[in-house]
Design a protein around this motif. Structure first.
Motif, PDB file in Angstrom:
ATOM      1  N   ALA A  11       2.957 -10.048 -13.375  1.00 57.00           N
ATOM      2  CA  ALA A  11       2.772  -8.153 -13.407  1.00 57.00           C
ATOM      3  C   ALA A  11       3.026  -7.727 -11.769  1.00 57.00           C
ATOM      4  O   ALA A  11       3.138  -7.067 -11.665  1.00 57.00           O
ATOM      5  N   GLN A  12       2.699  -9.148 -11.634  1.00 59.18           N
ATOM      6  CA  GLN A  12       3.183  -8.605  -9.461  1.00 59.18           C
ATOM      7  C   GLN A  12       4.624  -9.356  -9.020  1.00 59.18           C
ATOM      8  O   GLN A  12       5.609  -8.378  -8.196  1.00 59.18           O
ATOM      9  N   MET A  13       5.281  -9.310 -10.145  1.00 64.84           N
ATOM     10  CA  MET A  13       6.510  -9.691 -10.342  1.00 64.84           C
ATOM     11  C   MET A  13       7.832  -8.525 -10.161  1.00 64.84           C
ATOM     12  O   MET A  13       8.987  -8.104  -9.739  1.00 64.84           O
ATOM     13  N   GLY A  14       7.148  -7.606 -11.493  1.00 61.61           N
ATOM     14  CA  GLY A  14       7.821  -6.689 -12.210  1.00 61.61           C
ATOM     15  C   GLY A  14       7.007  -5.521 -12.802  1.00 61.61           C
ATOM     16  O   GLY A  14       5.611  -5.551 -12.439  1.00 61.61           O
ATOM     17  N   SER A  15       7.290  -4.289 -13.145  1.00 60.61           N
ATOM     18  CA  SER A  15       6.366  -3.036 -13.277  1.00 60.61           C
ATOM     19  C   SER A  15       5.950  -3.882 -14.771  1.00 60.61           C
ATOM     20  O   SER A  15       6.040  -4.779 -15.361  1.00 60.61           O
ATOM     21  N   SER A  45       8.902  -1.511  -7.014  1.00 59.79           N
ATOM     22  CA  SER A  45      10.179  -1.148  -6.362  1.00 59.79           C
ATOM     23  C   SER A  45      11.918  -1.117  -6.292  1.00 59.79           C
ATOM     24  O   SER A  45      12.893   0.146  -6.983  1.00 59.79           O
ATOM     25  N   ASN A  46      12.113  -1.907  -7.194  1.00 52.94           N
ATOM     26  CA  ASN A  46      13.323  -1.918  -8.231  1.00 52.94           C
ATOM     27  C   ASN A  46      13.635  -0.842  -9.294  1.00 52.94           C
ATOM     28  O   ASN A  46      14.311  -0.267  -9.952  1.00 52.94           O
ATOM     29  N   MET A  47      12.072  -0.175 -10.094  1.00 51.66           N
ATOM     30  CA  MET A  47      12.255   0.807 -10.629  1.00 51.66           C
ATOM     31  C   MET A  47      11.071   1.965 -10.641  1.00 51.66           C
ATOM     32  O   MET A  47      10.415   2.027  -9.218  1.00 51.66           O
ATOM     33  N   LYS A  48      12.315   3.154 -10.534  1.00 45.48           N
ATOM     34  CA  LYS A  48      12.350   4.186  -9.114  1.00 45.48           C
ATOM     35  C   LYS A  48      11.238   5.707 -10.120  1.00 45.48           C
ATOM     36  O   LYS A  48      10.711   6.233  -9.585  1.00 45.48           O
ATOM     37  N   ASN A  49      11.594   5.637 -11.599  1.00 48.09           N
ATOM     38  CA  ASN A  49      11.648   6.244 -11.780  1.00 48.09           C
ATOM     39  C   ASN A  49      11.136   6.232 -13.853  1.00 48.09           C
ATOM     40  O   ASN A  49      12.171   5.582 -14.561  1.00 48.09           O
ATOM     41  N   ALA A  50       9.657   5.935 -14.536  1.00 46.16           N
ATOM     42  CA  ALA A  50       9.355   5.253 -15.148  1.00 46.16           C
ATOM     43  C   ALA A  50       9.470   6.527 -16.131  1.00 46.16           C
ATOM     44  O   ALA A  50       9.949   6.100 -17.708  1.00 46.16           O
ATOM     45  N   THR A  51       9.533   7.567 -16.908  1.00 48.76           N
ATOM     46  CA  THR A  51       9.660   8.442 -17.115  1.00 48.76           C
ATOM     47  C   THR A  51      11.231   8.658 -17.483  1.00 48.76           C
ATOM     48  O   THR A  51      11.217   8.266 -19.343  1.00 48.76           O
ATOM     49  N   GLU A  52      12.140   8.272 -16.916  1.00 42.27           N
ATOM     50  CA  GLU A  52      13.511   8.320 -16.741  1.00 42.27           C
ATOM     51  C   GLU A  52      13.606   6.876 -17.888  1.00 42.27           C
ATOM     52  O   GLU A  52      14.683   6.584 -18.908  1.00 42.27           O
ATOM     53  N   PHE A  53      12.968   5.749 -17.413  1.00 41.53           N
ATOM     54  CA  PHE A  53      13.250   4.803 -17.525  1.00 41.53           C
ATOM     55  C   PHE A  53      12.366   4.338 -18.877  1.00 41.53           C
ATOM     56  O   PHE A  53      13.155   3.845 -20.319  1.00 41.53           O
ATOM     57  N   VAL A  54      12.059   4.984 -19.716  1.00 42.93           N
ATOM     58  CA  VAL A  54      10.877   4.967 -21.053  1.00 42.93           C
ATOM     59  C   VAL A  54      11.958   5.864 -22.065  1.00 42.93           C
ATOM     60  O   VAL A  54      12.406   6.312 -23.066  1.00 42.93           O
ATOM     61  N   LYS A  55      13.144   7.493 -21.389  1.00 43.26           N
ATOM     62  CA  LYS A  55      13.417   8.034 -22.142  1.00 43.26           C
ATOM     63  C   LYS A  55      15.248   6.993 -22.411  1.00 43.26           C
ATOM     64  O   LYS A  55      15.397   7.701 -23.492  1.00 43.26           O
ATOM     65  N   GLU A  75       6.131  13.410 -17.940  1.00 39.49           N
ATOM     66  CA  GLU A  75       4.935  12.866 -16.856  1.00 39.49           C
ATOM     67  C   GLU A  75       3.527  13.704 -16.572  1.00 39.49           C
ATOM     68  O   GLU A  75       3.642  14.655 -17.113  1.00 39.49           O
ATOM     69  N   HIS A  76       2.794  12.503 -16.839  1.00 36.89           N
ATOM     70  CA  HIS A  76       1.221  13.765 -16.950  1.00 36.89           C
ATOM     71  C   HIS A  76       0.498  12.568 -15.020  1.00 36.89           C
ATOM     72  O   HIS A  76       1.036  11.500 -15.799  1.00 36.89           O
ATOM     73  N   GLY A  77       0.112  13.141 -14.943  1.00 34.95           N
ATOM     74  CA  GLY A  77      -0.101  13.115 -13.172  1.00 34.95           C
ATOM     75  C   GLY A  77       0.708  12.395 -12.634  1.00 34.95           C
ATOM     76  O   GLY A  77       1.642  12.936 -12.811  1.00 34.95           O
ATOM     77  N   SER A  78       0.705  11.464 -11.262  1.00 38.45           N
ATOM     78  CA  SER A  78       1.805  11.443 -10.476  1.00 38.45           C
ATOM     79  C   SER A  78       2.445   9.872 -10.639  1.00 38.45           C
ATOM     80  O   SER A  78       1.933   9.377 -11.775  1.00 38.45           O
ATOM     81  N   PRO A  81       6.661   5.330  -6.744  1.00 37.54           N
ATOM     82  CA  PRO A  81       7.440   5.020  -6.218  1.00 37.54           C
ATOM     83  C   PRO A  81       6.332   3.902  -5.554  1.00 37.54           C
ATOM     84  O   PRO A  81       5.717   4.772  -4.492  1.00 37.54           O
ATOM     85  N   PRO A  82       6.479   2.501  -5.700  1.00 38.01           N
ATOM     86  CA  PRO A  82       4.670   1.940  -4.309  1.00 38.01           C
ATOM     87  C   PRO A  82       5.966   2.583  -3.263  1.00 38.01           C
ATOM     88  O   PRO A  82       7.005   2.994  -2.508  1.00 38.01           O
ATOM     89  N   SER A  83       4.417   2.500  -2.157  1.00 38.59           N
ATOM     90  CA  SER A  83       4.400   2.773  -0.989  1.00 38.59           C
ATOM     91  C   SER A  83       5.499   1.220   0.389  1.00 38.59           C
ATOM     92  O   SER A  83       5.873   0.386  -0.522  1.00 38.59           O
ATOM     93  N   PRO A  84       6.125   2.477   1.189  1.00 37.32           N
ATOM     94  CA  PRO A  84       7.177   0.693   1.982  1.00 37.32           C
ATOM     95  C   PRO A  84       6.072  -0.588   2.422  1.00 37.32           C
ATOM     96  O   PRO A  84       4.230  -0.315   2.657  1.00 37.32           O
ATOM     97  N   VAL A  85       6.429  -1.279   2.618  1.00 38.77           N
ATOM     98  CA  VAL A  85       6.334  -2.592   2.795  1.00 38.77           C
ATOM     99  C   VAL A  85       5.797  -2.679   4.327  1.00 38.77           C
ATOM    100  O   VAL A  85       7.446  -2.396   5.172  1.00 38.77           O
ATOM    101  N   SER A  86       4.824  -2.967   5.048  1.00 37.14           N
ATOM    102  CA  SER A  86       4.582  -2.681   6.648  1.00 37.14           C
ATOM    103  C   SER A  86       5.292  -3.618   6.920  1.00 37.14           C
ATOM    104  O   SER A  86       5.221  -5.344   6.761  1.00 37.14           O
ATOM    105  N   LYS A  87       5.163  -4.187   8.615  1.00 35.83           N
ATOM    106  CA  LYS A  87       5.882  -5.602   9.054  1.00 35.83           C
ATOM    107  C   LYS A  87       4.637  -6.738   8.747  1.00 35.83           C
ATOM    108  O   LYS A  87       3.603  -6.774   9.011  1.00 35.83           O
TER     109      LYS A  87
END
Length: 182
Positions: A11-15, A45-55, A75-78, A81-87
């Motif tokens: 789960a930490q490696m993918g969606s 971060s590899n998946m930009k849009n879950a809705t398009e993925f399901v379609k 889409e229902h709710g937000s 994509p994940p927030s960017p990773v800090s330094k």
């Protein structure tokens, strides 16, 4: 590889997704006029849009495109994509130090992509601060803790809660001592 042996690490490696709400029929012997399923997604971060993925899955799966039923995806709710990773800088090293103080000097902290939703998206979009680590000093002890995440009887061990408090006290005292506002 460690991740191949554990659903939690995978789960930490993918969606990930789960069907969290299902509505449909009201009787065992009656076909409902409509059925709805709500899916909760945690995207990396590899998946930009879950809705398009399901379609796309529906478009390429013949058994889901038949004359008996029609699938509508929205889409229902937000759906962000994940927030960017800090330094990984001196501020991250402070977090590592406080984790070691709270959980023991042998504890190692390493960054990974946080799949859960956090308030950091609001801080980032409003220009508050430069670093957002999306971090919770929680230690999940064994399979029982993992099984309770977002499940019935969700909780953490009281000892874990105590260590989390110790971590935040050390972090707050250091921030107030050094007057860090970055």
């Amino acid at each position: 590889m460690l991740a191949e042996r554990s659903d939690e690490w995978m789960a930490q490696m993918g969606s990930t997704f789960a069907f969290t709400m299902i509505r449909g029929g009201v009787a065992q012997n009656v076909i409902p006029g409509s059925v709805s399923l709500l899916q909760s997604w945690r995207t990396n971060s590899n998946m930009k849009n879950a809705t398009e993925f399901v379609k796309n899955i529906i478009r390429h799966t013949p058994s889901l495109r038949n004359k008996l039923f029609h699938i509508h995806v929205r889409e229902h709710g937000s759906c962000e994509p994940p927030s960017p990773v800090s330094k990984l800088d001196e501020y991250f090293r402070k977090i590592q130090r406080y984790v070691a103080l709270a959980y023991g000097l042998e504890t190692i902290s390493a960054p990974f992509e946080w799949l859960g939703g956090t308030d950091s998206k609001w801080y980032i979009s409003n220009g508050v601060g430069k670093r957002h680590y999306r971090f919770g000093p929680i230690f999940l002890d064994g399979n029982d803790d993992f099984k309770r995440i977002h499940s019935t009887n969700e909780r953490i061990h009281v000892g874990t809660y105590e260590k989390m408090v110790r971590f935040y006290i050390a972090l707050i005292l250091d921030a107030s001592k050094s007057n860090v506002t970055r």
